[in-house]
Write a protein that holds these residues in place. Sequence first.
Motif, PDB file in Angstrom:
ATOM      1  N   LEU A 116      -1.019   9.504   8.111  1.00 58.28           N
ATOM      2  CA  LEU A 116      -1.086   8.751   9.828  1.00 58.28           C
ATOM      3  C   LEU A 116      -2.480   8.181   9.899  1.00 58.28           C
ATOM      4  O   LEU A 116      -2.554   7.177  10.500  1.00 58.28           O
ATOM      5  CB  LEU A 116      -1.058   9.982  10.761  1.00 58.28           C
ATOM      6  N   LEU A 117      -3.411   8.563   9.103  1.00 59.15           N
ATOM      7  CA  LEU A 117      -4.929   7.674   9.302  1.00 59.15           C
ATOM      8  C   LEU A 117      -4.611   6.331   8.384  1.00 59.15           C
ATOM      9  O   LEU A 117      -5.165   5.342   9.057  1.00 59.15           O
ATOM     10  CB  LEU A 117      -5.887   8.607   8.587  1.00 59.15           C
ATOM     11  N   CYS A 118      -3.632   6.427   7.680  1.00 60.94           N
ATOM     12  CA  CYS A 118      -3.254   5.291   6.628  1.00 60.94           C
ATOM     13  C   CYS A 118      -2.653   4.177   7.609  1.00 60.94           C
ATOM     14  O   CYS A 118      -2.921   3.009   7.662  1.00 60.94           O
ATOM     15  CB  CYS A 118      -2.697   5.226   5.453  1.00 60.94           C
ATOM     16  N   GLU A 119      -1.690   4.885   8.388  1.00 61.76           N
ATOM     17  CA  GLU A 119      -0.919   3.971   9.483  1.00 61.76           C
ATOM     18  C   GLU A 119      -1.732   3.102  10.425  1.00 61.76           C
ATOM     19  O   GLU A 119      -1.627   1.941  10.685  1.00 61.76           O
ATOM     20  CB  GLU A 119       0.316   4.958  10.245  1.00 61.76           C
ATOM     21  N   VAL A 120      -3.024   3.918  10.923  1.00 59.11           N
ATOM     22  CA  VAL A 120      -3.821   3.312  11.654  1.00 59.11           C
ATOM     23  C   VAL A 120      -4.617   2.068  11.013  1.00 59.11           C
ATOM     24  O   VAL A 120      -4.804   1.091  11.568  1.00 59.11           O
ATOM     25  CB  VAL A 120      -4.815   4.070  12.380  1.00 59.11           C
ATOM     26  N   MET A 121      -4.963   2.192   9.964  1.00 62.88           N
ATOM     27  CA  MET A 121      -5.581   1.276   8.970  1.00 62.88           C
ATOM     28  C   MET A 121      -5.062  -0.067   8.762  1.00 62.88           C
ATOM     29  O   MET A 121      -5.402  -0.924   8.785  1.00 62.88           O
ATOM     30  CB  MET A 121      -6.259   1.825   7.398  1.00 62.88           C
ATOM     31  N   ARG A 122      -3.726   0.258   8.466  1.00 61.84           N
ATOM     32  CA  ARG A 122      -2.774  -0.982   8.344  1.00 61.84           C
ATOM     33  C   ARG A 122      -2.225  -1.636   9.330  1.00 61.84           C
ATOM     34  O   ARG A 122      -1.700  -2.676   9.357  1.00 61.84           O
ATOM     35  CB  ARG A 122      -1.454  -0.352   7.502  1.00 61.84           C
ATOM     36  N   ALA A 123      -2.593  -0.999  10.391  1.00 60.23           N
ATOM     37  CA  ALA A 123      -1.852  -1.655  11.619  1.00 60.23           C
ATOM     38  C   ALA A 123      -2.342  -3.111  11.994  1.00 60.23           C
ATOM     39  O   ALA A 123      -1.421  -3.921  12.368  1.00 60.23           O
ATOM     40  CB  ALA A 123      -2.308  -0.688  13.050  1.00 60.23           C
ATOM     41  N   ASP A 124      -3.560  -3.488  11.733  1.00 61.78           N
ATOM     42  CA  ASP A 124      -3.994  -4.865  11.717  1.00 61.78           C
ATOM     43  C   ASP A 124      -3.878  -5.704  10.451  1.00 61.78           C
ATOM     44  O   ASP A 124      -4.231  -6.881  10.691  1.00 61.78           O
ATOM     45  CB  ASP A 124      -5.257  -5.000  12.466  1.00 61.78           C
ATOM     46  N   TYR A 125      -3.037  -5.139   9.584  1.00 64.87           N
ATOM     47  CA  TYR A 125      -2.575  -5.916   8.314  1.00 64.87           C
ATOM     48  C   TYR A 125      -3.757  -6.223   7.616  1.00 64.87           C
ATOM     49  O   TYR A 125      -3.753  -7.250   6.751  1.00 64.87           O
ATOM     50  CB  TYR A 125      -1.891  -7.245   8.877  1.00 64.87           C
TER      51      TYR A 125
ATOM     52  N   LEU B  50      -7.082  -4.377   5.212  1.00 69.94           N
ATOM     53  CA  LEU B  50      -7.474  -3.493   4.693  1.00 69.94           C
ATOM     54  C   LEU B  50      -8.905  -3.472   4.422  1.00 69.94           C
ATOM     55  O   LEU B  50      -9.367  -4.062   3.404  1.00 69.94           O
ATOM     56  CB  LEU B  50      -6.834  -2.809   3.589  1.00 69.94           C
ATOM     57  N   GLU B  51      -9.792  -2.879   5.098  1.00 70.88           N
ATOM     58  CA  GLU B  51     -11.322  -3.304   4.902  1.00 70.88           C
ATOM     59  C   GLU B  51     -12.177  -2.129   4.354  1.00 70.88           C
ATOM     60  O   GLU B  51     -11.762  -1.107   4.258  1.00 70.88           O
ATOM     61  CB  GLU B  51     -12.016  -3.409   6.394  1.00 70.88           C
ATOM     62  N   PRO B  52     -13.064  -2.448   3.364  1.00 68.30           N
ATOM     63  CA  PRO B  52     -13.607  -1.370   2.522  1.00 68.30           C
ATOM     64  C   PRO B  52     -14.487  -0.627   3.441  1.00 68.30           C
ATOM     65  O   PRO B  52     -14.376   0.781   3.034  1.00 68.30           O
ATOM     66  CB  PRO B  52     -14.792  -2.339   1.921  1.00 68.30           C
ATOM     67  N   ALA B  53     -15.099  -0.783   4.715  1.00 70.88           N
ATOM     68  CA  ALA B  53     -15.556   0.289   5.586  1.00 70.88           C
ATOM     69  C   ALA B  53     -14.200   1.152   6.199  1.00 70.88           C
ATOM     70  O   ALA B  53     -14.901   2.446   6.221  1.00 70.88           O
ATOM     71  CB  ALA B  53     -16.127  -0.572   6.925  1.00 70.88           C
ATOM     72  N   GLU B  54     -13.141   0.628   6.190  1.00 67.55           N
ATOM     73  CA  GLU B  54     -12.075   1.623   6.595  1.00 67.55           C
ATOM     74  C   GLU B  54     -11.840   2.652   5.519  1.00 67.55           C
ATOM     75  O   GLU B  54     -11.528   3.837   5.887  1.00 67.55           O
ATOM     76  CB  GLU B  54     -10.725   0.860   7.147  1.00 67.55           C
ATOM     77  N   LEU B  55     -11.680   2.066   4.472  1.00 66.43           N
ATOM     78  CA  LEU B  55     -11.405   3.017   3.233  1.00 66.43           C
ATOM     79  C   LEU B  55     -12.574   3.974   2.881  1.00 66.43           C
ATOM     80  O   LEU B  55     -12.107   5.405   2.904  1.00 66.43           O
ATOM     81  CB  LEU B  55     -11.490   2.158   1.948  1.00 66.43           C
ATOM     82  N   GLU B  56     -13.720   3.493   3.198  1.00 65.53           N
ATOM     83  CA  GLU B  56     -14.838   4.767   3.158  1.00 65.53           C
ATOM     84  C   GLU B  56     -14.752   5.441   4.213  1.00 65.53           C
ATOM     85  O   GLU B  56     -15.051   6.898   4.145  1.00 65.53           O
ATOM     86  CB  GLU B  56     -16.111   3.685   3.180  1.00 65.53           C
ATOM     87  N   ALA B  57     -14.410   5.040   5.558  1.00 68.84           N
ATOM     88  CA  ALA B  57     -14.099   6.194   6.626  1.00 68.84           C
ATOM     89  C   ALA B  57     -13.105   7.051   6.443  1.00 68.84           C
ATOM     90  O   ALA B  57     -13.093   8.432   6.757  1.00 68.84           O
ATOM     91  CB  ALA B  57     -14.041   5.424   7.742  1.00 68.84           C
TER      92      ALA B  57
ATOM     93  N   ALA C 257     -12.253   6.651  15.037  1.00 64.97           N
ATOM     94  CA  ALA C 257     -13.197   6.318  14.272  1.00 64.97           C
ATOM     95  C   ALA C 257     -12.800   5.182  13.103  1.00 64.97           C
ATOM     96  O   ALA C 257     -13.376   4.244  12.746  1.00 64.97           O
ATOM     97  CB  ALA C 257     -13.712   7.644  13.553  1.00 64.97           C
ATOM     98  N   LEU C 258     -11.792   5.304  12.584  1.00 64.32           N
ATOM     99  CA  LEU C 258     -11.138   4.261  11.697  1.00 64.32           C
ATOM    100  C   LEU C 258     -10.874   3.018  12.490  1.00 64.32           C
ATOM    101  O   LEU C 258     -11.240   1.880  11.506  1.00 64.32           O
ATOM    102  CB  LEU C 258      -9.727   4.777  11.063  1.00 64.32           C
TER     103      LEU C 258
ATOM    104  N   ALA D 191     -14.174   1.427  12.518  1.00 62.65           N
ATOM    105  CA  ALA D 191     -15.102   1.527  11.212  1.00 62.65           C
ATOM    106  C   ALA D 191     -15.556  -0.003  10.744  1.00 62.65           C
ATOM    107  O   ALA D 191     -16.409  -0.156   9.963  1.00 62.65           O
ATOM    108  CB  ALA D 191     -14.339   2.270  10.106  1.00 62.65           C
ATOM    109  N   ASP D 192     -14.500  -0.819  10.933  1.00 60.55           N
ATOM    110  CA  ASP D 192     -14.852  -2.246  10.466  1.00 60.55           C
ATOM    111  C   ASP D 192     -15.682  -3.288  11.486  1.00 60.55           C
ATOM    112  O   ASP D 192     -15.880  -4.186  11.431  1.00 60.55           O
ATOM    113  CB  ASP D 192     -13.766  -2.984  10.112  1.00 60.55           C
ATOM    114  N   GLY D 193     -16.161  -2.381  12.584  1.00 59.49           N
ATOM    115  CA  GLY D 193     -17.140  -3.104  13.593  1.00 59.49           C
ATOM    116  C   GLY D 193     -16.231  -3.515  14.890  1.00 59.49           C
ATOM    117  O   GLY D 193     -16.798  -3.855  15.829  1.00 59.49           O
ATOM    118  N   HIS D 194     -15.026  -3.596  14.717  1.00 62.09           N
ATOM    119  CA  HIS D 194     -14.185  -4.013  16.028  1.00 62.09           C
ATOM    120  C   HIS D 194     -12.735  -3.175  15.990  1.00 62.09           C
ATOM    121  O   HIS D 194     -12.359  -3.034  15.043  1.00 62.09           O
ATOM    122  CB  HIS D 194     -13.988  -5.433  15.965  1.00 62.09           C
TER     123      HIS D 194
END
Length: 153
Positions: A31-40, A42-49, A107-108, A111-114
């Motif tokens: 489910l957290l990956c679903e959020v990361m992928r939502a904006d198409y 994948l930022e390193p800051a998101e992966l680290e978070a 938080a995810l 994580a990438d600033g916006h």
Amino acid sequence: MLASLQRWINDMTAQSSAAEPPSLALATAALLCEVMRADYRLEPAELEALREELRQRFGLEEEALSELMELAQQETEASVDHHRFVRLIRDECDPESRIELVRAMWALAYADGHKDALEEHRIRRLAELLHVSHADFVRTRHEEQQRAAGESS
């Protein structure tokens, strides 16, 4: 042609019912990956978070953590829907744990600033499916927005 389509449907149904149910850690990570992928993107800051959230939440060693993240990313890319993950979390977690998961989603998103509108939409939908109230959805968004603003100052 109809017979081959029916055979394919039967094969897919047999494969999905034979698969063991996901663990709580995998459901959470997916489910957290679903959020990361939502904006198409994948930022390193998101992966680290994501890595840090899963490490804290489940106390995993580095190797197990990497495996979990890889499996979760594969699951979200291959899954048609995420309802089996939502159902597991809804059944296994108390309301406070589900609210904390929504907080981790925010938080995810930050994580990438916006925060992207697509991320917000995905979190809103997942929060509804997890039976997290709109008030808790808004409160966790606001808290994570404030935290992210404080870190960038």
